[in-house]
Motif scaffolding. Structure first.
Motif, PDB file in Angstrom:
ATOM      1  N   GLU A 131       1.001  -1.142  -0.062  1.00  0.00           N
ATOM      2  CA  GLU A 131       0.114   0.081   0.086  1.00  0.00           C
ATOM      3  C   GLU A 131       0.593   1.385  -0.009  1.00  0.00           C
ATOM      4  N   SER A 132       2.006   1.218   0.676  1.00  0.00           N
ATOM      5  CA  SER A 132       2.885   2.365   0.769  1.00  0.00           C
ATOM      6  C   SER A 132       3.475   2.621  -0.802  1.00  0.00           C
ATOM      7  N   ASN A 133       3.820   1.652  -1.230  1.00  0.00           N
ATOM      8  CA  ASN A 133       4.460   1.739  -2.555  1.00  0.00           C
ATOM      9  C   ASN A 133       3.496   2.205  -3.466  1.00  0.00           C
ATOM     10  N   LYS A 134       2.077   2.234  -3.540  1.00  0.00           N
ATOM     11  CA  LYS A 134       0.971   2.576  -4.155  1.00  0.00           C
ATOM     12  C   LYS A 134       0.942   4.271  -4.187  1.00  0.00           C
ATOM     13  N   TYR A 135       1.199   4.395  -2.859  1.00  0.00           N
ATOM     14  CA  TYR A 135       0.947   6.013  -2.715  1.00  0.00           C
ATOM     15  C   TYR A 135       2.119   6.763  -3.043  1.00  0.00           C
ATOM     16  N   LYS A 136       3.261   5.922  -3.066  1.00  0.00           N
ATOM     17  CA  LYS A 136       4.549   6.695  -3.368  1.00  0.00           C
ATOM     18  C   LYS A 136       4.691   6.806  -5.032  1.00  0.00           C
ATOM     19  N   ASN A 137       3.940   5.798  -5.747  1.00  0.00           N
ATOM     20  CA  ASN A 137       3.576   6.070  -7.248  1.00  0.00           C
ATOM     21  C   ASN A 137       2.546   6.888  -7.498  1.00  0.00           C
ATOM     22  N   ARG A 138       1.564   7.010  -6.809  1.00  0.00           N
ATOM     23  CA  ARG A 138       0.732   8.110  -7.010  1.00  0.00           C
ATOM     24  C   ARG A 138       1.112   9.568  -6.619  1.00  0.00           C
ATOM     25  N   ILE A 139       2.161   9.806  -5.821  1.00  0.00           N
ATOM     26  CA  ILE A 139       2.823  10.936  -5.780  1.00  0.00           C
ATOM     27  C   ILE A 139       3.785  11.291  -6.948  1.00  0.00           C
ATOM     28  N   LYS A 140       4.355  10.187  -7.373  1.00  0.00           N
ATOM     29  CA  LYS A 140       5.116  10.482  -8.629  1.00  0.00           C
ATOM     30  C   LYS A 140       4.364  10.929  -9.702  1.00  0.00           C
ATOM     31  N   ALA A 141       3.237  10.035  -9.876  1.00  0.00           N
ATOM     32  CA  ALA A 141       2.124  10.417 -11.023  1.00  0.00           C
ATOM     33  C   ALA A 141       1.733  11.749 -11.083  1.00  0.00           C
ATOM     34  N   GLU A 142       1.485  12.535  -9.756  1.00  0.00           N
ATOM     35  CA  GLU A 142       0.873  13.561  -9.717  1.00  0.00           C
ATOM     36  C   GLU A 142       2.070  14.847 -10.227  1.00  0.00           C
ATOM     37  N   LEU A 143       3.388  14.464  -9.850  1.00  0.00           N
ATOM     38  CA  LEU A 143       4.219  15.434  -9.860  1.00  0.00           C
ATOM     39  C   LEU A 143       4.656  15.386 -11.594  1.00  0.00           C
ATOM     40  N   ARG A 144       4.439  14.074 -12.123  1.00  0.00           N
ATOM     41  CA  ARG A 144       4.749  13.966 -13.606  1.00  0.00           C
ATOM     42  C   ARG A 144       3.627  14.665 -14.522  1.00  0.00           C
ATOM     43  N   ALA A 145       2.342  14.626 -13.985  1.00  0.00           N
ATOM     44  CA  ALA A 145       1.347  15.165 -14.506  1.00  0.00           C
ATOM     45  C   ALA A 145       1.440  16.837 -14.614  1.00  0.00           C
ATOM     46  N   ARG A 146       2.042  17.472 -13.385  1.00  0.00           N
ATOM     47  CA  ARG A 146       2.360  18.853 -13.377  1.00  0.00           C
ATOM     48  C   ARG A 146       3.608  19.249 -14.031  1.00  0.00           C
ATOM     49  N   GLY A 147       4.474  18.286 -14.772  1.00  0.00           N
ATOM     50  CA  GLY A 147       5.730  18.656 -14.980  1.00  0.00           C
ATOM     51  C   GLY A 147       6.575  19.060 -14.180  1.00  0.00           C
ATOM     52  N   ILE A 148       6.618  18.459 -12.948  1.00  0.00           N
ATOM     53  CA  ILE A 148       7.567  18.788 -12.042  1.00  0.00           C
ATOM     54  C   ILE A 148       8.727  17.445 -11.845  1.00  0.00           C
ATOM     55  N   ASP A 149       9.936  18.377 -12.371  1.00  0.00           N
ATOM     56  CA  ASP A 149      11.129  17.381 -12.505  1.00  0.00           C
ATOM     57  C   ASP A 149      11.804  16.869 -10.681  1.00  0.00           C
ATOM     58  N   TYR A 150      11.669  15.539 -10.671  1.00  0.00           N
ATOM     59  CA  TYR A 150      12.113  15.013  -9.431  1.00  0.00           C
ATOM     60  C   TYR A 150      13.169  13.912  -9.729  1.00  0.00           C
ATOM     61  N   GLU A 151      13.905  13.897 -11.010  1.00  0.00           N
ATOM     62  CA  GLU A 151      14.680  12.931 -11.482  1.00  0.00           C
ATOM     63  C   GLU A 151      15.906  13.130 -10.402  1.00  0.00           C
ATOM     64  N   GLY A 152      16.725  12.066  -9.949  1.00  0.00           N
ATOM     65  CA  GLY A 152      17.795  12.303  -9.253  1.00  0.00           C
ATOM     66  C   GLY A 152      17.438  12.543  -7.712  1.00  0.00           C
ATOM     67  N   ARG A 153      16.135  12.708  -7.388  1.00  0.00           N
ATOM     68  CA  ARG A 153      15.850  12.984  -5.941  1.00  0.00           C
ATOM     69  C   ARG A 153      15.419  11.855  -5.379  1.00  0.00           C
ATOM     70  N   ASN A 154      15.819  11.228  -4.081  1.00  0.00           N
ATOM     71  CA  ASN A 154      15.151  10.265  -3.227  1.00  0.00           C
ATOM     72  C   ASN A 154      13.985  11.198  -2.844  1.00  0.00           C
ATOM     73  N   LEU A 155      12.864  10.677  -3.118  1.00  0.00           N
ATOM     74  CA  LEU A 155      11.484  11.487  -2.606  1.00  0.00           C
ATOM     75  C   LEU A 155      11.193  11.145  -1.108  1.00  0.00           C
ATOM     76  N   TRP A 156      11.638  10.131  -0.500  1.00  0.00           N
ATOM     77  CA  TRP A 156      11.197   9.901   0.791  1.00  0.00           C
ATOM     78  C   TRP A 156      12.043  10.044   1.830  1.00  0.00           C
ATOM     79  N   THR A 157      12.952  10.886   1.799  1.00  0.00           N
ATOM     80  CA  THR A 157      14.181  11.439   3.022  1.00  0.00           C
ATOM     81  C   THR A 157      13.248  12.515   3.455  1.00  0.00           C
ATOM     82  N   HIS A 158      13.692  12.894   4.706  1.00  0.00           N
ATOM     83  CA  HIS A 158      13.038  13.990   5.261  1.00  0.00           C
ATOM     84  C   HIS A 158      12.873  15.127   4.568  1.00  0.00           C
ATOM     85  N   SER A 159      14.199  15.697   4.206  1.00  0.00           N
ATOM     86  CA  SER A 159      14.253  16.976   3.241  1.00  0.00           C
ATOM     87  C   SER A 159      13.112  16.829   2.144  1.00  0.00           C
ATOM     88  N   SER A 160      13.375  15.709   1.127  1.00  0.00           N
ATOM     89  CA  SER A 160      12.314  15.648   0.241  1.00  0.00           C
ATOM     90  C   SER A 160      11.283  15.442   0.396  1.00  0.00           C
TER      91      SER A 160
END
Length: 336
Positions: free
Chosen positions: A133-162
């Motif tokens: 379930e956690s992985n599903k929501y992580k993928n949904r977050i990535k999908a939302e970023l891609r839909a808005r053209g927000i670049d997150y390549e090279g970034r670990n999205l699950w660290t505290h700072s990210s």
């Protein structure tokens, strides 16, 4: 007189057929899948051989009947249907088919672990479900970023700072998903603390954790899925149980090996994960070397499955002999 019972189980209700030794139906009907329902239906029925088809809701009625000293068997659903189609020519209900099969002593049994092992299975499965379930929501977050053209390549999205960076984007859907992720992670951590404590007090788990790349969660999942190593005559039986043996189609002298099938999906998945981690953590072990050699000749996926099968054989002998992992390999018995 001898009685034979077949029970078709659903979440809320069950349907049972009680037969005598000649196959005559002496009682039949629906009852609630609850202790009060069991008590009402089975009142006056004693010393019966009973078959229950394995499914999501088998435990309550199985445990109740077992406590009442019924001779109860858990039937493999797929094998039961195959046997019923071949042996039983009448168009009967599932419970009648089960009663016929138990009367003919043709029930393909499923192993039923003790209560402690069942609870262990529930715990590791629950952790696995929450991670999915956690992985599903992580993928949904990535999908939302891609839909808005927000670049997150090279970034670990699950660290505290990210995660703070994600919040600063002020995207409502992303914020909602982050809150769900937070709750899921809290539940996962709670389960992992319990799993770690159980593994720390279990000798077999400690043995398996001597394999590089095998964590306390991996060790406990393997033990929970196997239940007891004594029920497997050879390492090949354990590999088959895990679903790591290729299917075989044979026609005359021609034999074709196909894809793996059957087995226990969670056990197969955790063993493949263990091999992946092991190869990375112990490149000089005999299993890692076997994987690297095979990868030169076969597709990576095929090499991984073969290495997982080899690791399963090693685990079989580790548990049988109560020995720690040997990086250089075991004696010839591990190839059985």
């Amino acid at each position: 007189m001898n009685r034979y019972i077949g029970i078709d189980i659903h979440q809320d209700e069950c349907h049972a057929t009680v037969q005598d030794e000649d196959g005559n139906t002496v009682k039949q009907g629906y009852f609630q899948n609850s202790p009060s329902g069991f008590k009402r239906f089975f009142d006056g029925v004693e010393e019966a051989k009973t078959a229950i088809e394995a499914g999501d809701a088998w435990q309550p009625v199985y445990d109740w009947l077992d406590e009442k000293d019924f001779d109860v068997k858990l039937a493999h659903p797929n094998k039961t249907r195959i046997i019923a189609e071949v042996k039983i020519k009448t168009d009967c209900h599932d419970s009648e088919a089960l009663a016929d099969l138990v009367r003919a002593d043709l029930i393909p049994e499923v192993y039923v672990p003790c209560e402690e092992k069942r609870e262990l299975r529930k715990t590791v499965k629950q952790r696995g479900k929450l991670v999915m379930e956690s992985n599903k929501y992580k993928n949904r977050i990535k999908a939302e970023l891609r839909a808005r053209g927000i670049d997150y390549e090279g970034r670990n999205l699950w660290t505290h700072s990210s995660k703070q960076w994600l919040k600063d984007l002020e995207v409502d859907a992303v914020d909602d998903f982050l809150e769900v992720l937070k709750t899921l992670n809290e539940r996962i951590l709670k389960l992992e603390r319990g799993i770690k404590e159980i593994a720390g007090n279990m000798k077999k788990a400690q043995l398996l954790m001597t394999i590089p790349g095998v964590s306390y969660y991996t060790a406990l999942t393997i033990i929970a899925e196997i239940a007891t190593i004594e029920r497997f005559p050879t390492s090949a039986h354990l590999c088959s149980y895990a679903g790591l043996v290729p299917s075989i189609k044979q026609s005359g002298s021609k034999e074709v090996h196909g894809p793996i099938s059957g087995g226990r999906p969670l056990l197969r998945w955790i063993l493949c994960q263990a091999v992946h981690n092991h190869v990375r953590n112990a490149p000089n072990s005999h299993i890692a070397k076997f994987y690297q050699r095979l990868k030169q000749k076969k597709p990576k996926k095929v090499a991984k499955i073969a290495a997982a099968r080899k690791l399963t054989k090693v685990i079989f002998w580790m548990l049988k002999l109560e020995e720690e992992f040997h990086p250089e390999g075991y004696d010839p018995r591990t190839s059985r």
